[in-house]
Design an enzyme around this catalytic site. Sequence first.
Site, PDB file in Angstrom:
ATOM      1  N   GLU A  24       0.841  -1.214   0.000  1.00 40.11           N
ATOM      2  CA  GLU A  24       0.000   0.000   0.000  1.00 40.11           C
ATOM      3  C   GLU A  24       0.872   1.258   0.000  1.00 40.11           C
ATOM      4  OE1 GLU A  24      -3.159  -0.657  -0.686  1.00 40.11           O
ATOM      5  OE2 GLU A  24      -3.157   1.502  -1.003  1.00 40.11           O
TER       6      GLU A  24
HETATM    7  C1  LIG Z   1       2.309  -9.946   0.394  1.00 34.92           C
HETATM    8  C2  LIG Z   1       2.115  -8.846  -0.601  1.00 34.92           C
HETATM    9  C3  LIG Z   1       0.837  -8.482  -0.973  1.00 34.92           C
HETATM   10  C4  LIG Z   1       0.641  -7.493  -1.937  1.00 34.92           C
HETATM   11  N1  LIG Z   1      -0.629  -7.189  -2.370  1.00 34.92           N
HETATM   12  C5  LIG Z   1      -0.783  -6.381  -3.453  1.00 34.92           C
HETATM   13  C6  LIG Z   1      -2.075  -6.214  -4.073  1.00 34.92           C
HETATM   14  O1  LIG Z   1      -3.073  -6.767  -3.609  1.00 34.92           O
HETATM   15  N2  LIG Z   1      -2.153  -5.435  -5.179  1.00 34.92           N
HETATM   16  C7  LIG Z   1      -1.066  -4.820  -5.721  1.00 34.92           C
HETATM   17  O2  LIG Z   1      -1.206  -4.143  -6.732  1.00 34.92           O
HETATM   18  N3  LIG Z   1       0.162  -4.938  -5.147  1.00 34.92           N
HETATM   19  C8  LIG Z   1       0.327  -5.703  -4.038  1.00 34.92           C
HETATM   20  N4  LIG Z   1       1.560  -5.859  -3.465  1.00 34.92           N
HETATM   21  C9  LIG Z   1       2.694  -5.110  -4.021  1.00 34.92           C
HETATM   22  C10 LIG Z   1       3.174  -3.996  -3.104  1.00 34.92           C
HETATM   23  O3  LIG Z   1       2.258  -2.945  -3.091  1.00 34.92           O
HETATM   24  C11 LIG Z   1       4.583  -3.603  -3.585  1.00 34.92           C
HETATM   25  O4  LIG Z   1       5.450  -4.640  -3.155  1.00 34.92           O
HETATM   26  C12 LIG Z   1       5.036  -2.257  -3.053  1.00 34.92           C
HETATM   27  O5  LIG Z   1       4.284  -1.223  -3.620  1.00 34.92           O
HETATM   28  C13 LIG Z   1       6.522  -1.996  -3.325  1.00 34.92           C
HETATM   29  O6  LIG Z   1       6.852  -2.257  -4.656  1.00 34.92           O
HETATM   30  P1  LIG Z   1       8.079  -3.230  -4.977  1.00 34.92           P
HETATM   31  O7  LIG Z   1       7.892  -4.460  -4.195  1.00 34.92           O
HETATM   32  O8  LIG Z   1       8.195  -3.363  -6.429  1.00 34.92           O
HETATM   33  O9  LIG Z   1       9.346  -2.500  -4.400  1.00 34.92           O
HETATM   34  P2  LIG Z   1      10.211  -1.380  -5.155  1.00 34.92           P
HETATM   35  O10 LIG Z   1       9.296  -0.355  -5.721  1.00 34.92           O
HETATM   36  O11 LIG Z   1      11.176  -2.054  -6.034  1.00 34.92           O
HETATM   37  O12 LIG Z   1      10.960  -0.726  -3.930  1.00 34.92           O
HETATM   38  C14 LIG Z   1      12.165  -1.265  -3.358  1.00 34.92           C
HETATM   39  C15 LIG Z   1      12.723  -0.241  -2.373  1.00 34.92           C
HETATM   40  O13 LIG Z   1      13.073   0.955  -3.082  1.00 34.92           O
HETATM   41  C16 LIG Z   1      12.389   2.077  -2.553  1.00 34.92           C
HETATM   42  N5  LIG Z   1      11.982   2.948  -3.643  1.00 34.92           N
HETATM   43  C17 LIG Z   1      11.328   2.619  -4.769  1.00 34.92           C
HETATM   44  N6  LIG Z   1      11.115   3.701  -5.525  1.00 34.92           N
HETATM   45  C18 LIG Z   1      11.620   4.745  -4.860  1.00 34.92           C
HETATM   46  C19 LIG Z   1      11.708   6.147  -5.113  1.00 34.92           C
HETATM   47  N7  LIG Z   1      11.206   6.702  -6.211  1.00 34.92           N
HETATM   48  N8  LIG Z   1      12.316   6.932  -4.192  1.00 34.92           N
HETATM   49  C20 LIG Z   1      12.834   6.391  -3.061  1.00 34.92           C
HETATM   50  N9  LIG Z   1      12.785   5.088  -2.771  1.00 34.92           N
HETATM   51  C21 LIG Z   1      12.185   4.269  -3.659  1.00 34.92           C
HETATM   52  C22 LIG Z   1      11.193   1.508  -1.795  1.00 34.92           C
HETATM   53  O14 LIG Z   1      10.746   2.369  -0.756  1.00 34.92           O
HETATM   54  C23 LIG Z   1      11.742   0.182  -1.281  1.00 34.92           C
HETATM   55  O15 LIG Z   1      12.432   0.391  -0.091  1.00 34.92           O
HETATM   56  C24 LIG Z   1       1.765  -6.818  -2.487  1.00 34.92           C
HETATM   57  C25 LIG Z   1       3.064  -7.167  -2.074  1.00 34.92           C
HETATM   58  C26 LIG Z   1       3.239  -8.184  -1.163  1.00 34.92           C
HETATM   59  C27 LIG Z   1       4.651  -8.587  -0.801  1.00 34.92           C
END
Ligand SMILES: Cc1cc2nc3c(=O)[nH]c(=O)nc-3n(C[C@H](O)[C@H](O)[C@H](O)COP(=O)(O)OP(=O)(O)OC[C@H]3O[C@@H](n4cnc5c(N)ncnc54)[C@H](O)[C@@H]3O)c2cc1C
Length: 635
Positions: free
Chosen positions: A472
């Site tokens: 989220e």
């Molecule tokens: C169990 C689980 C349930 C989920 N359920 C859903 C769901 O129902 N629907 C859905 O759509 N998604 C869902 N998600 C996805 C979740 O919302 C994402 O994992 C989350 O938004 C982070 O994206 P990412 O994992 O790609 O991490 P990334 O975006 O790759 O981030 C990795 C790190 O880099 C940092 N970062 C990334 N971009 C920036 C920036 N511009 N500036 C500074 N720091 C940055 C982040 O804060 C983090 O620390 C779920 C994930 C999990 C693990």
Amino acid sequence: MIDLSINSRQTSRCRPLLEVFAVALALNWYRADLRELSFLLLEQFRLGELVGRAPFEAWGADEVSSVLRETYRFAREVLGPLNAAADRCGCRLVDGRVVTPAGFPEAWKQLYENGFKQLGVHPDHGGQGAPAMLTVLVEEMLSGSNPAFAMYPGLAFGAADLLLECATPEQVKRYADRMFVGTWGGTMCLTEPHAGSDVGAAKTTARKQPDGTYRIKGTKIYISGGDHDLTENIIHLVLARVEGAPLGTKGLSLFIVPRRRVNADGTLSEGNDVSVASLEHKMGINGSATCVLNFGEADGCLGELVGGVENAGMSQMFRMMNGARIAVGIQGLAAAGSAYLNALEYARERKQGPHFTKWKDPTVPRVPILEHPDVRRMLLDMKSHVEGIRALVVKLARHVDLSRVLRGKDDEKASYHHGQVELLVPLVKAFASDEGFRVCSTALQVYGGAGYLKDHPVEQALRDVKITSIYEGTNHIQAMDLVGRKLGQAGGSHLQAFLGDISAFVEAHRSHPLLGKEVESLAAGQEALMSAAMGLLAWGQSGQLGLIALNANRFLGMMSRLAVGWLLLEGAAIADEAQAKLADVHADRAFYEGKKQAALWFARNELPRVEAEARLLTLSDASPMNIPDAGFGAA
Ligand SMILES: Cc1cc2nc3c(=O)[nH]c(=O)nc-3n(C[C@H](O)[C@H](O)[C@H](O)COP(=O)(O)OP(=O)(O)OC[C@H]3O[C@@H](n4cnc5c(N)ncnc54)[C@H](O)[C@@H]3O)c2cc1C
């Protein structure tokens, strides 16, 4: 007690194992303190002033208390006993469909038959129109007793609520009304392999058909509740880009994509070319199916545009984000609340070592670990954080309720309350999830080695709660939302009003005989926050955006501590007054004393951190930017 007999759809290979787990783990470990919940609702945040009048005419103090009691019974007798077994067994993919853990389908039925999930839904859509102040505490109990299960109805509600806000009346009737009452499930499909925080990078496409529907094609990952066996249909809300739309978030549209197509008369038709590619294997919330979903592999996935408007997907998502982010904050609080009470129970039972005043004497009886100063420190630290964060959640919910009550009657006040909701949402999401994880870790420490074992509930709570700081919007995204958007909203007036509310409390309680010194510390924290906000503004004006990003999480932590400290002191002042009216032997004396000591602990140990962090912020430390990439070391 729910029937834990194994679901007939499970394969025979897994059956004996599941049965063993279900029976061995059908323990209820969930704990809540109803006295604390009723203090917040009725004494500190005066829900009595809101109920009995529009739009809460059907509600009174008796109804509120009875809902809290009934939810707690359901949480303990139905959801709690399924929690550990669901963690061990998880979900399974059988013939392309997700099978949820034993007992989940029956629990889903009971949840909706008892009306717990429809409490806050407007009566026009099958609900009971309860105040948000009550529903947040109901959600805490549902989530705390079984966070993985609570995800399914939580997502169905969130998706339906979005449709209520953004869809056409026909779409609301056709889809949302059945999701609100649990007939159908719902999901939110944003994330793709290369598009996580960077939602605008989504590649899923939508091609318009002559009949006005769209053909959806793409892959979404990590989709919670992406498939399950709890409902006859699941409504996926999918972000996709219509052919020719702009790049980035501006070109995203939101689509209603039912797992099974819906005929014009509302009956269900065939499937809709949505398939589960795989189930993720996770650290926690194992009973929640986290799916990789393929849309339109055979070019047969049809979707409807939400509200009939293209390229409005992100703004529509934003409309429901506040609710979803509050829900995630509540998940963090819920895990922490139960972990704290479990640790407390363990500390009362576990005997180890002599009393600290006789630590050299091997002949004296061993005492419960509750008597050791360091264990008491950990317990009070957990108590103050749990109760303070819960107060922040209920305060936020009160702003939600008052903005509804006052809309159209006193628009200026309504907009003040709405502004406070905007400001407090990132605090609730990020602080409750970060501190929820920390509280669960402290609870595990109280257990010692026993806490690390699966025989006790806290290791699961610690694993389950970790996700709340990630999904989220990661907590850094929340911090950037606070400093980059919310502080400056309405010309900064939301922040000014927040600080003004604290000032009013400080003025009224400066010379409080018990709390006066701590109220001064609150005032110092408030000054420090104000100067930190000015520092951020100056960096913005001089284009030092890297420093803002480096300090955003720090600022969110400072503001959260200030808010929690303020609300704990407010609660302590109320407790002090109430306690003074009680006889020496009254059972509530200890309860009120606990409120006072928790506030004093937080004010003395956490509030000074606000000033200290403000000083750190003035250092303008850019070392994370100055270190060369190679300087981090060889990975
Ligand atoms: C169990 C689980 C349930 C989920 N359920 C859903 C769901 O129902 N629907 C859905 O759509 N998604 C869902 N998600 C996805 C979740 O919302 C994402 O994992 C989350 O938004 C982070 O994206 P990412 O994992 O790609 O991490 P990334 O975006 O790759 O981030 C990795 C790190 O880099 C940092 N970062 C990334 N971009 C920036 C920036 N511009 N500036 C500074 N720091 C940055 C982040 O804060 C983090 O620390 C779920 C994930 C999990 C693990």
